[in-house]
Design a protein around this motif. Structure first.
Motif, PDB file in Angstrom:
ATOM      1  N   ILE A   1       0.827  -1.219   0.000  1.00  0.00           N
ATOM      2  CA  ILE A   1       0.000   0.000   0.000  1.00  0.00           C
ATOM      3  C   ILE A   1       0.862   1.271   0.000  1.00  0.00           C
ATOM      4  N   ASP A   2       0.300   2.328  -0.579  1.00  0.00           N
ATOM      5  CA  ASP A   2       0.980   3.625  -0.480  1.00  0.00           C
ATOM      6  C   ASP A   2       0.028   4.731  -0.034  1.00  0.00           C
ATOM      7  N   THR A   3      -1.199   4.324   0.348  1.00  0.00           N
ATOM      8  CA  THR A   3      -2.198   5.329   0.755  1.00  0.00           C
ATOM      9  C   THR A   3      -2.959   4.815   1.971  1.00  0.00           C
ATOM     10  N   ILE A   4      -3.023   5.654   2.994  1.00  0.00           N
ATOM     11  CA  ILE A   4      -3.806   5.271   4.172  1.00  0.00           C
ATOM     12  C   ILE A   4      -4.870   6.337   4.435  1.00  0.00           C
ATOM     13  N   LYS A   5      -5.911   5.894   5.125  1.00  0.00           N
ATOM     14  CA  LYS A   5      -6.972   6.808   5.531  1.00  0.00           C
ATOM     15  C   LYS A   5      -7.007   6.789   7.046  1.00  0.00           C
ATOM     16  N   ILE A   6      -6.866   7.956   7.655  1.00  0.00           N
ATOM     17  CA  ILE A   6      -7.028   7.991   9.108  1.00  0.00           C
ATOM     18  C   ILE A   6      -8.227   8.869   9.449  1.00  0.00           C
ATOM     19  N   GLY A   7      -8.853   8.537  10.557  1.00  0.00           N
ATOM     20  CA  GLY A   7     -10.050   9.281  10.934  1.00  0.00           C
ATOM     21  C   GLY A   7      -9.963   9.740  12.379  1.00  0.00           C
ATOM     22  N   TYR A   8     -11.124   9.925  12.985  1.00  0.00           N
ATOM     23  CA  TYR A   8     -11.148  10.398  14.368  1.00  0.00           C
ATOM     24  C   TYR A   8     -10.541   9.410  15.358  1.00  0.00           C
ATOM     25  N   PRO A   9     -10.735   8.094  15.195  1.00  0.00           N
ATOM     26  CA  PRO A   9     -10.181   7.198  16.220  1.00  0.00           C
ATOM     27  C   PRO A   9      -8.686   7.431  16.458  1.00  0.00           C
ATOM     28  N   LEU A  10      -7.886   7.387  15.399  1.00  0.00           N
ATOM     29  CA  LEU A  10      -6.439   7.540  15.569  1.00  0.00           C
ATOM     30  C   LEU A  10      -6.059   8.988  15.875  1.00  0.00           C
ATOM     31  N   THR A  11      -6.747   9.935  15.241  1.00  0.00           N
ATOM     32  CA  THR A  11      -6.405  11.342  15.472  1.00  0.00           C
ATOM     33  C   THR A  11      -6.718  11.762  16.913  1.00  0.00           C
ATOM     34  N   LEU A  12      -7.850  11.293  17.427  1.00  0.00           N
ATOM     35  CA  LEU A  12      -8.204  11.669  18.806  1.00  0.00           C
ATOM     36  C   LEU A  12      -7.300  10.966  19.816  1.00  0.00           C
ATOM     37  N   ALA A  13      -6.834   9.783  19.443  1.00  0.00           N
ATOM     38  CA  ALA A  13      -5.938   9.059  20.346  1.00  0.00           C
ATOM     39  C   ALA A  13      -4.549   9.680  20.377  1.00  0.00           C
ATOM     40  N   GLU A  14      -4.080  10.168  19.236  1.00  0.00           N
ATOM     41  CA  GLU A  14      -2.680  10.575  19.140  1.00  0.00           C
ATOM     42  C   GLU A  14      -2.458  12.068  18.877  1.00  0.00           C
ATOM     43  N   GLY A  15      -3.510  12.764  18.490  1.00  0.00           N
ATOM     44  CA  GLY A  15      -3.340  14.164  18.095  1.00  0.00           C
ATOM     45  C   GLY A  15      -3.070  14.249  16.602  1.00  0.00           C
ATOM     46  N   ILE A  16      -3.244  15.469  16.080  1.00  0.00           N
ATOM     47  CA  ILE A  16      -3.164  15.654  14.617  1.00  0.00           C
ATOM     48  C   ILE A  16      -1.727  15.464  14.095  1.00  0.00           C
ATOM     49  N   SER A  17      -0.753  15.516  14.995  1.00  0.00           N
ATOM     50  CA  SER A  17       0.643  15.321  14.563  1.00  0.00           C
ATOM     51  C   SER A  17       0.880  13.911  14.018  1.00  0.00           C
ATOM     52  N   ILE A  18      -0.050  13.001  14.283  1.00  0.00           N
ATOM     53  CA  ILE A  18       0.093  11.630  13.753  1.00  0.00           C
ATOM     54  C   ILE A  18       0.149  11.634  12.218  1.00  0.00           C
ATOM     55  N   ILE A  19      -0.481  12.623  11.594  1.00  0.00           N
ATOM     56  CA  ILE A  19      -0.449  12.696  10.119  1.00  0.00           C
ATOM     57  C   ILE A  19       1.001  12.831   9.664  1.00  0.00           C
ATOM     58  N   GLY A  20       1.689  13.824  10.224  1.00  0.00           N
ATOM     59  CA  GLY A  20       3.081  14.083   9.837  1.00  0.00           C
ATOM     60  C   GLY A  20       3.998  12.934  10.220  1.00  0.00           C
ATOM     61  N   ILE A  21       3.731  12.330  11.360  1.00  0.00           N
ATOM     62  CA  ILE A  21       4.579  11.218  11.828  1.00  0.00           C
ATOM     63  C   ILE A  21       4.497  10.061  10.831  1.00  0.00           C
ATOM     64  N   LEU A  22       3.282   9.710  10.420  1.00  0.00           N
ATOM     65  CA  LEU A  22       3.118   8.579   9.488  1.00  0.00           C
ATOM     66  C   LEU A  22       3.672   8.929   8.111  1.00  0.00           C
ATOM     67  N   LYS A  23       3.463  10.165   7.709  1.00  0.00           N
ATOM     68  CA  LYS A  23       3.969  10.561   6.379  1.00  0.00           C
ATOM     69  C   LYS A  23       5.494  10.501   6.342  1.00  0.00           C
ATOM     70  N   GLU A  24       6.087  10.976   7.398  1.00  0.00           N
ATOM     71  CA  GLU A  24       7.551  11.003   7.440  1.00  0.00           C
ATOM     72  C   GLU A  24       8.130   9.590   7.472  1.00  0.00           C
ATOM     73  N   LYS A  25       7.494   8.730   8.248  1.00  0.00           N
ATOM     74  CA  LYS A  25       7.996   7.363   8.407  1.00  0.00           C
ATOM     75  C   LYS A  25       7.794   6.518   7.149  1.00  0.00           C
ATOM     76  N   PHE A  26       6.671   6.707   6.473  1.00  0.00           N
ATOM     77  CA  PHE A  26       6.313   5.775   5.391  1.00  0.00           C
ATOM     78  C   PHE A  26       6.169   6.417   4.012  1.00  0.00           C
ATOM     79  N   ASP A  27       6.141   7.716   3.974  1.00  0.00           N
ATOM     80  CA  ASP A  27       5.932   8.393   2.700  1.00  0.00           C
ATOM     81  C   ASP A  27       4.621   7.957   2.024  1.00  0.00           C
ATOM     82  N   PHE A  28       3.625   7.639   2.831  1.00  0.00           N
ATOM     83  CA  PHE A  28       2.299   7.310   2.304  1.00  0.00           C
ATOM     84  C   PHE A  28       1.536   8.591   1.978  1.00  0.00           C
ATOM     85  N   LYS A  29       0.545   8.465   1.095  1.00  0.00           N
ATOM     86  CA  LYS A  29      -0.434   9.543   0.976  1.00  0.00           C
ATOM     87  C   LYS A  29      -1.434   9.341   2.129  1.00  0.00           C
ATOM     88  N   VAL A  30      -1.818  10.416   2.763  1.00  0.00           N
ATOM     89  CA  VAL A  30      -2.744  10.324   3.898  1.00  0.00           C
ATOM     90  C   VAL A  30      -4.042  11.060   3.577  1.00  0.00           C
TER      91      VAL A  30
END
Ligand code: NUP
Length: 215
Positions: free
Chosen positions: A30-59
């Motif tokens: 995979i190269d594309t992930i979808k995140i929603g409220y469950p992960l964002t509310l658990a980790e904060g919006i910085s999770i977007i950047g963390i996952l992008k940096e680690k995996f270079d996925f489209k979010v």
């Protein structure tokens, strides 16, 4: 949007650690992930950047934005500033609210997905009655990306008819909600799959097996 294997992973897990653990197993597929409220509310919006940096996925951020225009602008701007490549908004709120999301996406040179009809049974109670009109509103507004259900192929086909073949449809409801991956891809450009991959004992094998069924 180009999506590897036409498969988007819905990452509705409740910790960044778990999210990273699952992504680590799936980078081949995979190269594309979808995140929603469950992960964002658990980790904060910085999770977007963390996952992008680690995996270079489209979010794709599944925030189902559904407020007045001024608030929608703020929600979208914050999401794009955090690194999202795309955001999903609801259509039932009307064209002014959707236009605010579309304007934000254009400002950040990112994508907007318009949610037409949802995949769960409750969508038949209110949303389905207006889904064709929501899709038509998207066409009139020049929106190119849509979300439509894998659980009701007749409805997915109808929404494809309305938005046209040049539109890009992503479709949730495959697997746990009962939708069939291959049949869905007759009408949708990509499927969204969550639990049947990330809840599996072996997400890598589950993902590999799913991709095999698409061939
Ligand atoms: O209509 C929709 N149905 C749906 O399931 C619109 C969505 N955005 N989703 C989301 O897709 C849902 O919130 C979840 O993140 C994903 C489907 O996951 P799963 O049923 O494969 O676990």
């Amino acid at each position: 949007m180009e999506i590897k294997n036409n498969l988007i992973l819905a990452l509705d897990v409740l910790s960044g650690k778990k999210a990273i653990e699952i992504c680590n197993q799936l980078t081949e597929y995979i190269d594309t992930i979808k995140i929603g409220y469950p992960l964002t509310l658990a980790e904060g919006i910085s999770i977007i950047g963390i996952l992008k940096e680690k995996f270079d996925f489209k979010v794709i951020c599944d925030y189902k934005v559904a407020d007045i225009d001024a608030t929608n602008s703020k929600i979208c701007n914050q999401t794009f500033k955090a690194g999202a490549d795309a955001i999903i908004c609801h259509g039932f709120v009307g064209s002014d609210s959707v236009q605010a999301c579309f304007n934000s996406a254009k400002k950040y040179d990112k994508e907007l997905f318009l949610l037409t009809e949802m995949s769960h049974p409750g969508a038949k109670e209110f949303l389905q009655k207006n889904a064709d009109a929501i899709a038509q509103m998207g066409v009139d507004m020049n929106i190119k990306n849509y979300v439509a259900p894998a659980t009701r192929l007749d409805r997915l086909r109808e929404i494809r008819n309305i938005v046209g073949n040049d539109a890009y449809i992503i479709s949730p409801g495959v697997g746990k909600q009962g939708g069939d991956a291959k049949k869905t891809l007759k009408y949708a450009n990509a499927i969204i799959v969550g639990r049947s991959i990330y809840e599996s004992d072996n997400p890598k094998i589950a993902c590999e097996n799913l991709i095999k069924t698409l061939k």
